[in-house]
Design a protein around this motif. Structure first.
Motif, PDB file in Angstrom:
ATOM      1  N   ALA A  64      11.158   4.601   3.237  1.00 15.44           N
ATOM      2  CA  ALA A  64       9.737   4.610   3.593  1.00 15.44           C
ATOM      3  C   ALA A  64       9.289   3.239   4.073  1.00 15.44           C
ATOM      4  O   ALA A  64       8.523   3.114   5.047  1.00 15.44           O
ATOM      5  CB  ALA A  64       8.911   5.053   2.385  1.00 15.44           C
ATOM      6  N   ILE A  65       9.758   2.187   3.411  1.00 12.82           N
ATOM      7  CA  ILE A  65       9.417   0.824   3.826  1.00 12.82           C
ATOM      8  C   ILE A  65      10.122   0.474   5.133  1.00 12.82           C
ATOM      9  O   ILE A  65       9.535  -0.167   6.022  1.00 12.82           O
ATOM     10  CB  ILE A  65       9.787  -0.175   2.717  1.00 12.82           C
ATOM     11  N   GLN A 124       0.938   4.196  -2.753  1.00  9.69           N
ATOM     12  CA  GLN A 124       0.767   5.610  -2.396  1.00  9.69           C
ATOM     13  C   GLN A 124       1.885   6.478  -2.967  1.00  9.69           C
ATOM     14  O   GLN A 124       1.663   7.636  -3.318  1.00  9.69           O
ATOM     15  CB  GLN A 124       0.721   5.762  -0.873  1.00  9.69           C
ATOM     16  N   LEU A 129       8.243   1.718   8.159  1.00  8.48           N
ATOM     17  CA  LEU A 129       7.089   0.881   8.498  1.00  8.48           C
ATOM     18  C   LEU A 129       7.531  -0.427   9.144  1.00  8.48           C
ATOM     19  O   LEU A 129       6.943  -0.874  10.135  1.00  8.48           O
ATOM     20  CB  LEU A 129       6.275   0.598   7.230  1.00  8.48           C
ATOM     21  N   GLN A 149       0.830  -1.204   0.000  1.00  8.12           N
ATOM     22  CA  GLN A 149       0.000   0.000   0.000  1.00  8.12           C
ATOM     23  C   GLN A 149       0.865   1.255   0.000  1.00  8.12           C
ATOM     24  O   GLN A 149       0.560   2.239  -0.683  1.00  8.12           O
ATOM     25  CB  GLN A 149      -0.930  -0.010   1.217  1.00  8.12           C
ATOM     26  N   LYS A 150       1.961   1.240   0.753  1.00  6.89           N
ATOM     27  CA  LYS A 150       2.876   2.384   0.774  1.00  6.89           C
ATOM     28  C   LYS A 150       3.508   2.588  -0.599  1.00  6.89           C
ATOM     29  O   LYS A 150       3.623   3.722  -1.080  1.00  6.89           O
ATOM     30  CB  LYS A 150       3.949   2.171   1.837  1.00  6.89           C
TER      31      LYS A 150
END
Length: 307
Positions: free
Chosen positions: A285-286, A251, A289, A247-248
């Protein structure tokens, strides 16, 4: 912290060895009452660290790996190892890009090879984050970059490598030479991931439609947390986290650049594109998370990334 620098007697250097540099850096991290500490440093040659930083408190040591020559030429060998003792936590990064320069054509050196070998060992409940800046492979290089990670099933590893074949930002493509990237991950002594990327003029991988399709930037990011992600009872958590990652990526409009696979206890994230800064941004970014969901820790980007 104990630091041991092995001195070299200049009179023992031959004319050939003066033109190459063999460097070794061995680090040990330990969990203490004061938190995770860089408990031992052994070094020989132009690889070093200064000290550990603690931007997120005493339980995670941030260490910058320093290589003052800033590049690897023919005959050079860099050997980096780190052992994380039980329950220790370290984040390793670099202040700038690593470089494999164009290989020498001087036959008197005896070799054109440029070598970097990294070996990490993680004891039980240890956490290692290997987040270096990109590695630049100059056209004409003859380079091998090897990484081996040996971990306990209840330790965690977050590690990426971002490879730039040539210098696309200044229109200097990788048109000749050879580069090999070899990555191995062992969990409790068993091989869990083995990957080899070999680019040269003979195999045409750089431009092949089933290869890199002309893309200059190749990134691989491994997230390994076997105790949390493997076995039947943890499949739901693995699937949920995989959905969160994807999902990231969606996005960030990166579905054409990023792929994510889930192995037994290991996520394999790959990037293929034209910008190392874009790859690092997406991987970070990953990573943020993954750190939150697997370690219950907010991500603290190393300060050196901002300079």
């Amino acid at each position: 912290m104990n630091q041991t620098a092995v001195a070299i007697n200049p009179t023992e250097l031959t004319s050939e060895s003066q033109r190459s540099w063999i460097a070794n850096l061995n680090l040990t991290f330990s969990s203490t009452e004061q938190g995770s500490r860089l408990s031992s440093v052994e070094r020989n040659g132009p690889l070093s660290v200064q000290k550990a930083f603690y931007p997120e408190g005493p339980d995670c040591a941030h260490v910058y790996l320093l290589h003052p020559p800033a590049g690897i030429v023919s005959g050079d060998e860099l050997h980096l190892s780190a052992r994380l003792n039980a329950a220790s936590h370290a984040l390793l990064t670099t202040p700038g890009a690593n470089r494999f320069y164009r290989a020498r054509e001087d036959a008197s050196l005896g070799t054109s090879l440029q070598l970097q070998k990294t070996h990490y060992q993680l004891a039980e409940h240890a956490i290692l984050e290997h987040l270096p800046q990109e590695t630049l492979i100059y056209s004409g290089a003859d380079a091998i970059n090897q990484l081996m990670v040996e971990m306990s099933a209840d330790s965690m590893y977050f590690g990426w490598d971002i490879i730039s074949l040539g210098l696309p930002a200044v229109d200097k493509p990788f048109v000749q030479g050879a580069f090999t990237q070899k990555t191995q991950l062992l969990i409790d002594g068993k091989l869990a991931f083995h990957d080899v990327l070999k680019v040269n003029q003979q195999n045409g991988l750089l431009h092949h439609v089933a290869g890199l399709r002309g893309h200059s930037i190749v990134g691989t990011f491994l997230i390994a947390a076997p105790a949390q992600l493997s076995s039947d009872k943890n499949q739901q958590k693995c699937s949920e986290l995989l959905d969160i990652f994807r999902q990231k990526v969606e996005q960030l409009n990166a579905c054409r650049e990023i792929s994510i696979s889930a192995l037994d206890g290991v996520f394999v994230i790959r990037y293929l594109g034209q910008r190392s800064s874009r790859c690092k941004f997406l991987f970070a970014a990953i990573w943020q998370l993954a750190r939150l969901h697997l370690c219950q820790l907010a991500a603290h980007q190393p300060r050196i990334w901002l300079t």
